[in-house]
Design a protein around this motif. Structure first.
Motif, PDB file in Angstrom:
ATOM      1  N   PRO A 129      32.262  28.919  39.451  1.00 33.77           N
ATOM      2  CA  PRO A 129      33.663  29.278  39.384  1.00 33.77           C
ATOM      3  C   PRO A 129      33.836  30.124  37.940  1.00 33.77           C
ATOM      4  CG  PRO A 129      33.684  27.162  38.903  1.00 33.77           C
ATOM      5  CD  PRO A 129      32.361  27.530  39.603  1.00 33.77           C
ATOM      6  N   ALA A 130      34.320  31.471  38.094  1.00 32.93           N
ATOM      7  CA  ALA A 130      34.529  32.447  36.851  1.00 32.93           C
ATOM      8  C   ALA A 130      36.275  32.877  37.217  1.00 32.93           C
ATOM      9  CB  ALA A 130      33.661  33.648  36.874  1.00 32.93           C
ATOM     10  N   PRO A 132      37.997  34.620  35.609  1.00 30.81           N
ATOM     11  CA  PRO A 132      38.463  36.198  35.699  1.00 30.81           C
ATOM     12  C   PRO A 132      38.105  36.913  37.070  1.00 30.81           C
ATOM     13  CG  PRO A 132      37.080  35.869  33.648  1.00 30.81           C
ATOM     14  CD  PRO A 132      36.945  34.593  34.334  1.00 30.81           C
ATOM     15  N   ILE A 133      37.172  36.333  37.520  1.00 31.32           N
ATOM     16  CA  ILE A 133      36.898  36.823  38.927  1.00 31.32           C
ATOM     17  C   ILE A 133      37.743  36.429  39.811  1.00 31.32           C
ATOM     18  CG2 ILE A 133      35.155  36.769  40.824  1.00 31.32           C
ATOM     19  CD1 ILE A 133      34.451  38.797  38.876  1.00 31.32           C
ATOM     20  N   LEU A 134      37.795  35.162  39.829  1.00 33.37           N
ATOM     21  CA  LEU A 134      39.105  34.303  40.762  1.00 33.37           C
ATOM     22  C   LEU A 134      40.261  35.229  40.913  1.00 33.37           C
ATOM     23  CD1 LEU A 134      37.746  30.940  40.581  1.00 33.37           C
ATOM     24  CD2 LEU A 134      37.455  32.338  42.685  1.00 33.37           C
ATOM     25  N   LEU A 136      40.889  38.140  39.545  1.00 35.67           N
ATOM     26  CA  LEU A 136      40.706  39.527  40.158  1.00 35.67           C
ATOM     27  C   LEU A 136      40.919  39.453  41.582  1.00 35.67           C
ATOM     28  CD1 LEU A 136      40.089  42.289  38.870  1.00 35.67           C
ATOM     29  CD2 LEU A 136      37.738  41.914  39.546  1.00 35.67           C
ATOM     30  N   MET A 137      40.136  38.656  42.349  1.00 37.24           N
ATOM     31  CA  MET A 137      40.402  38.702  43.697  1.00 37.24           C
ATOM     32  C   MET A 137      41.629  38.355  44.172  1.00 37.24           C
ATOM     33  SD  MET A 137      36.935  36.252  44.201  1.00 37.24           S
ATOM     34  CE  MET A 137      36.911  36.081  45.927  1.00 37.24           C
TER      35      MET A 137
ATOM     36  N   LEU B  15      40.006  34.376  50.644  1.00 40.72           N
ATOM     37  CA  LEU B  15      38.861  35.314  50.300  1.00 40.72           C
ATOM     38  C   LEU B  15      37.677  34.757  50.099  1.00 40.72           C
ATOM     39  CD1 LEU B  15      41.165  37.038  47.679  1.00 40.72           C
ATOM     40  CD2 LEU B  15      40.525  37.887  49.924  1.00 40.72           C
ATOM     41  N   PRO B 103      35.144  39.482  48.091  1.00 39.26           N
ATOM     42  CA  PRO B 103      36.307  40.526  48.513  1.00 39.26           C
ATOM     43  C   PRO B 103      37.143  40.875  47.436  1.00 39.26           C
ATOM     44  CG  PRO B 103      35.907  38.693  49.850  1.00 39.26           C
ATOM     45  CD  PRO B 103      35.263  38.212  48.801  1.00 39.26           C
ATOM     46  N   GLY B 104      37.501  42.211  47.216  1.00 37.27           N
ATOM     47  CA  GLY B 104      38.286  42.443  46.158  1.00 37.27           C
ATOM     48  C   GLY B 104      37.705  42.877  44.873  1.00 37.27           C
ATOM     49  N   VAL B 105      36.477  42.663  44.757  1.00 39.37           N
ATOM     50  CA  VAL B 105      35.631  42.937  43.469  1.00 39.37           C
ATOM     51  C   VAL B 105      34.422  43.967  43.851  1.00 39.37           C
ATOM     52  CG1 VAL B 105      34.201  42.067  41.605  1.00 39.37           C
ATOM     53  CG2 VAL B 105      36.233  40.754  42.746  1.00 39.37           C
ATOM     54  N   PRO B 125      41.398  32.684  46.623  1.00 37.92           N
ATOM     55  CA  PRO B 125      40.258  33.261  46.214  1.00 37.92           C
ATOM     56  C   PRO B 125      39.084  31.997  46.117  1.00 37.92           C
ATOM     57  CG  PRO B 125      41.412  33.036  44.222  1.00 37.92           C
ATOM     58  CD  PRO B 125      42.510  32.464  45.310  1.00 37.92           C
ATOM     59  N   THR B 127      35.136  30.366  45.530  1.00 35.10           N
ATOM     60  CA  THR B 127      34.131  30.787  44.631  1.00 35.10           C
ATOM     61  C   THR B 127      32.797  31.130  45.422  1.00 35.10           C
ATOM     62  OG1 THR B 127      35.013  29.173  43.042  1.00 35.10           O
ATOM     63  CG2 THR B 127      32.582  29.617  42.602  1.00 35.10           C
ATOM     64  N   ILE B 133      29.687  39.294  37.048  1.00 34.19           N
ATOM     65  CA  ILE B 133      29.493  38.098  36.479  1.00 34.19           C
ATOM     66  C   ILE B 133      28.121  37.534  36.154  1.00 34.19           C
ATOM     67  CG2 ILE B 133      30.406  35.661  36.271  1.00 34.19           C
ATOM     68  CD1 ILE B 133      32.633  37.280  35.692  1.00 34.19           C
ATOM     69  N   PHE B 146      35.013  42.371  28.403  1.00 36.33           N
ATOM     70  CA  PHE B 146      33.932  43.167  29.234  1.00 36.33           C
ATOM     71  C   PHE B 146      34.832  44.235  30.101  1.00 36.33           C
ATOM     72  CE2 PHE B 146      34.356  40.858  33.116  1.00 36.33           C
ATOM     73  CZ  PHE B 146      34.598  39.632  32.641  1.00 36.33           C
TER      74      PHE B 146
END
Lengths: 264, 264
Positions: A129-130, A132-134, A136-137, B15, B103-105, B125, B127, B133, B146
């Motif tokens: 799990p990250a 920022p990505i979760l 973002l989604m 997602l 999805p979405g990234v 969302p 994982t 990442i 980043f």
């Protein structure tokens, strides 16, 4: 030693994500990540107690006092990092464990990775799990272009300036801007954002990600001003914003770039 | 309908990340992600054949011809998205599946999420592997700040301009800049970067992520110029760069910001 000598009997550097929330239901680590974490007995760790508790939780087969833990933080000296690199040069695999989430992403680890690359050691980032990505989604603000800016400044004026800069950058480039806050300042930051940003900017918060009480809210600033603020105080949260595209400004920048190109 | 009405009998929007590489060894999906994907029978998908093959691979219990697939791409009309939202408003859970990754990234999904938030539908969302990442972790360029800028322009001159802009942004802000390329242009892009960027800029490539032949290389541009280019043509890759901090420029910007603050 050149980077071409990769592998040749060297140990590898495994970057091991850890859960974002410690609930029984948490199953955010893939089988491969768990398997590799269980196969190692040398770890560079952000916090020894957290790391030991993680290994116990994943039923690591080696007794706790036989596992080798080495400290890893922003302030770990290059000399110390070189010791860890030497371990790997001598054939030992090393795992990196931070408190929550992915090593090297808003967490320590990057300096050690950089050092490993210098010596041609294979670096293996594992899935997990990250936040920022979760976020973002989950916010749905668009992930074709995005930026994560870490923590906002703590002082009100500097924070407002930064929020406006992020909004402007989003308006110009079409990017989604992600940022975070020390948990006890979450509510203050949300209030600041709703009173600083433009009415038609999309603003979202993703809190307690991956936990049963995960909370993801996204709407325009104008709607935030009408609604009750959610209970996000003292829980980990990521914020995101996306501004309405500033067409005029984007065109102006494009003209400038074309002009520059032709005058070059 | 206001966003406060969240849940109340509505379906949820899940997602669901999918693997980045289809090798037998691939175990990058956590148990919870697999379990939820197996529990759904309505999916909005980027590609029906890919989605069906994914569901077969995870041993989805419902026969393929009884699963409901709905198309989802950048060009899916708002009217169509509203139909999917209506499904959820009527209590049906909907999963989103893209070809690879989250999805979405750098993948479709965000427009549907945005629409779901408008109607107070819970967005979840899950994982899984996210190439930006994994690249960020593996390159070790630092993930406190980043940015991911998606695809570079395809024309040589515009690409060089963009590379210099990313480098300058990194020098000013200390951020790691990530970008990608259409796989058949990977080598061309790497060559362009090594001949465009400053000698002391860190440049890395992370290719075939999560697969057994994953390749992660990071060094200074000056070293890239000395070494043989790796075989990254036609394979999925993420590039990253970090410039040496431009102290003078950073100070100048800071002075400007302080001045602005005091004159405001």
């Amino acid at each position: 030693m050149s980077a071409e000598s990769i592998e040749a009997g060297f140990g590898k550097l495994f970057l091991i994500p850890t859960p974002l929330s410690r609930t029984g239901e948490n199953t955010t680590l893939p089988a491969a990540t768990l398997e590799i974490a269980r196969s190692l007995d040398h770890f560079a760790v952000e916090n020894i107690r957290q790391a030991a508790s993680f290994l116990q939780w994943i039923q690591h087969p080696v007794p706790e006092f036989e596992v080798h833990f080495f400290p890893l933080s922003k302030s770990t000296s290059e000399l110390r990092l070189q010791e860890y690199v030497n371990l790997m040069l001598n054939g030992t695999d090393l795992g990196v464990l931070t408190d929550a989430g992915c090593p090297g992403v808003a967490d320590p680890g990057a300096d050690l990775v950089k050092q490993a690359h210098k010596f041609g050691i294979k670096v293996v980032p594992l899935t997990g799990p990250a936040s920022p990505i979760l976020a973002l989604m989950g916010l749905g603000l668009g992930g074709q272009k995005f930026a994560f800016s870490g923590y906002l400044p703590s002082k009100a004026e500097a924070r407002a300036t930064m929020l406006r800069e992020l909004e402007q950058h989003s308006a110009q480039s079409g990017s989604t801007e992600l940022f975070m806050e020390t948990p006890f300042r979450n509510l203050e930051t949300l209030k600041a954002a709703t009173s600083t940003l433009r009415m038609d900017t999309q603003l979202g918060v993703a809190a307690n990600l991956t936990s049963p009480d995960e909370l993801i809210i996204m709407c325009e600033v104008s709607e935030w001003q009408r609604r009750k603020f959610p209970d996000i105080q003292k829980i980990p949260a990521i914020f995101g914003l996306k501004a309405a595209q500033d067409v005029q400004l984007a065109q102006k920048l494009k003209r400038k770039a074309v002009k520059k190109k032709f005058s070059a």
